[in-house]
Design an enzyme around this catalytic site. Structure first.
Site, PDB file in Angstrom:
ATOM      1  N   GLU A   1      51.720  21.307  46.104  1.00  0.00           N
ATOM      2  CA  GLU A   1      52.185  22.840  45.693  1.00  0.00           C
ATOM      3  C   GLU A   1      52.002  24.067  46.231  1.00  0.00           C
ATOM      4  OE1 GLU A   1      51.082  24.552  40.974  1.00  0.00           O
ATOM      5  OE2 GLU A   1      49.570  23.429  42.061  1.00  0.00           O
ATOM      6  N   HIS A   2      51.004  24.548  46.921  1.00  0.00           N
ATOM      7  CA  HIS A   2      51.081  25.733  47.459  1.00  0.00           C
ATOM      8  C   HIS A   2      50.032  25.714  48.828  1.00  0.00           C
ATOM      9  CE1 HIS A   2      52.772  27.695  44.021  1.00  0.00           C
ATOM     10  NE2 HIS A   2      51.762  27.378  43.228  1.00  0.00           N
TER      11      HIS A   2
ATOM     12  N   SER B   1      30.624  33.660  31.450  1.00  0.00           N
ATOM     13  CA  SER B   1      30.405  34.942  32.166  1.00  0.00           C
ATOM     14  C   SER B   1      29.992  34.592  33.894  1.00  0.00           C
ATOM     15  CB  SER B   1      29.136  35.592  31.662  1.00  0.00           C
ATOM     16  OG  SER B   1      27.902  34.849  31.655  1.00  0.00           O
TER      17      SER B   1
ATOM     18  N   VAL C   1      35.465  28.852  31.862  1.00  0.00           N
ATOM     19  CA  VAL C   1      34.119  28.006  31.590  1.00  0.00           C
ATOM     20  C   VAL C   1      33.921  26.857  32.651  1.00  0.00           C
ATOM     21  CG1 VAL C   1      33.974  28.482  29.363  1.00  0.00           C
ATOM     22  CG2 VAL C   1      35.373  26.722  29.872  1.00  0.00           C
ATOM     23  N   GLY C   2      34.257  27.350  34.006  1.00  0.00           N
ATOM     24  CA  GLY C   2      33.954  26.222  35.069  1.00  0.00           C
ATOM     25  C   GLY C   2      35.436  25.548  35.421  1.00  0.00           C
TER      26      GLY C   2
ATOM     27  N   HIS D   1      21.969  55.027  60.034  1.00  0.00           N
ATOM     28  CA  HIS D   1      21.759  55.995  59.091  1.00  0.00           C
ATOM     29  C   HIS D   1      23.292  57.148  59.190  1.00  0.00           C
ATOM     30  CE1 HIS D   1      20.037  58.807  56.371  1.00  0.00           C
ATOM     31  NE2 HIS D   1      20.629  59.769  57.215  1.00  0.00           N
TER      32      HIS D   1
END
Length: 466
Positions: free
Chosen positions: A37-38, A182, A270-271, A445
């Site tokens: 495909e890609h 999530s 979801v995975g 810093h």
């Protein structure tokens, strides 16, 4: 006629496959790569890279909307969704072209089609129902990656219910959005669409969002997302989706109660499911567990001469893990001295939401469960001069050490640019750096990286600026 006999044939040209091919060519091996495909795989074309381009556009919009806080006057900031998407797609196209150039530069022969094992040391390449090449190789590396996991009843239709692909190329901006899951992908899309103005709800089946992250970081992330207006439902399950003409109504069960949420679009994140189909694994000794190919520390399958890397194998499913496995696999094949197996606890993970999240090694809970006596250090962004100067005072750097040895067991961050900072701790873990060496390291810093130093100091009761 194209050559057909090789030292190595790689099936799949994602960040695992193309890196394997290039490294093998650098070592003087004759290499072919097969891609259906890609070139560049999901990561470059539909994953890591284009999503970061989208998130950068969202970041610019967010900064423009708050420009007055920096003394800059900007007329009401808005966005052109088509241009946002166009920029993302053009970046993917540019990088895909770059990978093609690298393969050509290293004289890797590319076959465009479906690669399939066809016997010992044999790969058949098919396209449009026809065999276009029969290849032979001493070694075959499977790097076919994975695709979005499909939940029955929540299949993407490209219109109302989106997979990650549709979510990256929206034709119109949804006013409301439900994100199922999530993990990093779900949270990044939630962050992107919320910044662009959508009402976003995230549903997570586990008790907290970003469940693979340290619990303290997950809690801070949730507070930040909710402050931005994202609605978060944890310990919740989407029981069904009812698709209407222009909206989707989700039935969500949480805490024993059922409610309905109507939105313009749903993103299912979801995975993943490994691409093990149509590879000719039947009749081989390649073993599959929980949908993924089982390999040893050198990425060897149970079938002699056949290897597997990247998302096809066990977690974590990350592009940089795939690339590193590619190098290990090829160098072991080539007999390079000093090759080391991959330690998954030394692999950093990043989520490019606002705020960003990054981590490496053991979480506080996992360190305790492993039996370590630990010291934990923390340093907040709000006490860092650079963070205050750039207006990014939300965040935390957390470090975890073994009391007995001073080993850095884990590091966890949330805040601006932490996806760049985490590599400092990755190097420390690779070098097996102790707390004493980190304490004695000079950090520049003013930088955000000073918080990494202060967090280490805090673990040992020596923090200076907080």
């Amino acid at each position: 006629m194209a050559e057909s006999s090789f030292d190595i044939v790689v099936i799949g040209a994602g960040p695992g496959g193309y890196v394997a091919a290039i490294r093998a060519a650098q070592l003087g091996l004759k290499v072919a790569i097969v891609e259906r495909e890609h070139i560049g795989g999901i990561c470059l074309n539909w994953g890591c890279i284009p999503t970061k381009a989208l998130l950068k556009s969202a970041e610019v919009l967010r900064l423009a909307q708050h420009a007055d806080a920096y003394g800059i006057e900007v007329p009401k900031a808005s966005f052109n969704l088509a241009q946002v998407v166009k920029r993302s797609r053009s970046i993917s196209a540019q990088l895909q072209s770059g990978v093609k150039h690298l393969l050509k530069k290293h004289k890797v022969i590319v076959f465009e089609g479906q690669g399939k094992l066809a016997g010992k040391g044999q790969v058949m390449v098919g396209k449009d129902g026809k065999t276009i090449a029969d290849l032979t190789a001493h070694h075959i590396i499977l790097a076919t990656g994975a695709r979005a996991r499909v939940i029955p009843g929540m299949e993407a239709d490209g219109k109302l219910v989106w997979s990650y692909k549709e979510a990256m190329i929206p034709e119109a901006m949804p006013k409301s959005l439900l994100v199922v899951g999530s993990g990093a992908i779900g949270i990044e899309f939630a962050s992107f669409y919320r910044t662009l103005g959508a009402e976003v709800t995230v549903v997570e089946v586990m008790e907290r969002i970003l469940p693979v992250e340290d619990a303290e970081i997950s809690l801070l992330a949730r507070k930040s997302f909710e402050k931005q207006g994202i609605k978060v439902l944890t310990s919740a399950t989407v029981k069904s989706l009812k698709r209407g003409a222009k909206q989707v109504t989700a039935t969500v069960e949480s805490a024993g109660k059922t409610s309905e949420i109507s939105v313009d679009r749903v993103i299912v994140a979801v995975g993943i499911s490994a691409n093990t189909e149509n590879l000719g694994l039947e009749g081989t000794k390649v073993r599959i567990e929980k949908g993924h190919v089982v390999v040893n520390q050198w990425l060897e399958t149970n079938e002699p001469g056949v290897y597997a890397i990247g998302d096809l194998t066990l977690p974590p499913w990350l592009a940089h893990k795939a690339s590193h496995e590619a190098v290990i696999c090829v160098e072991k094949i080539a007999g390079v001295s000093g090759v080391h197996p991959l330690d998954v606890l030394k692999i950093p993970g990043c989520t490019y939401s606002h705020p960003q999240i990054a981590s490496i090694g053991l979480s506080e809970q996992r360190a305790k469960e492993a039996g370590y006596a630990i010291k934990v250090g923390r340093f907040p962004f709000l006490a860092n001069g650079k963070a205050i100067a750039i207006g990014e005072t939300e965040g935390l750097v957390k470090t975890i050490f073994d009391v007995k040895t001073g080993e850095l067991l884990g590091a966890h961050m949330i805040g601006a640019d932490v996806t760049e900072l985490i590599q400092g701790y990755a190097i420390a873990k690779t070098l097996e750096t102790s707390e004493a060496e980190l304490i004695n390291t000079v950090f520049p810093h003013p930088t955000l990286s000073e918080m990494m130093h202060e967090s280490v100091l805090d673990a040992y009761g020596r923090v200076v600026h907080f």
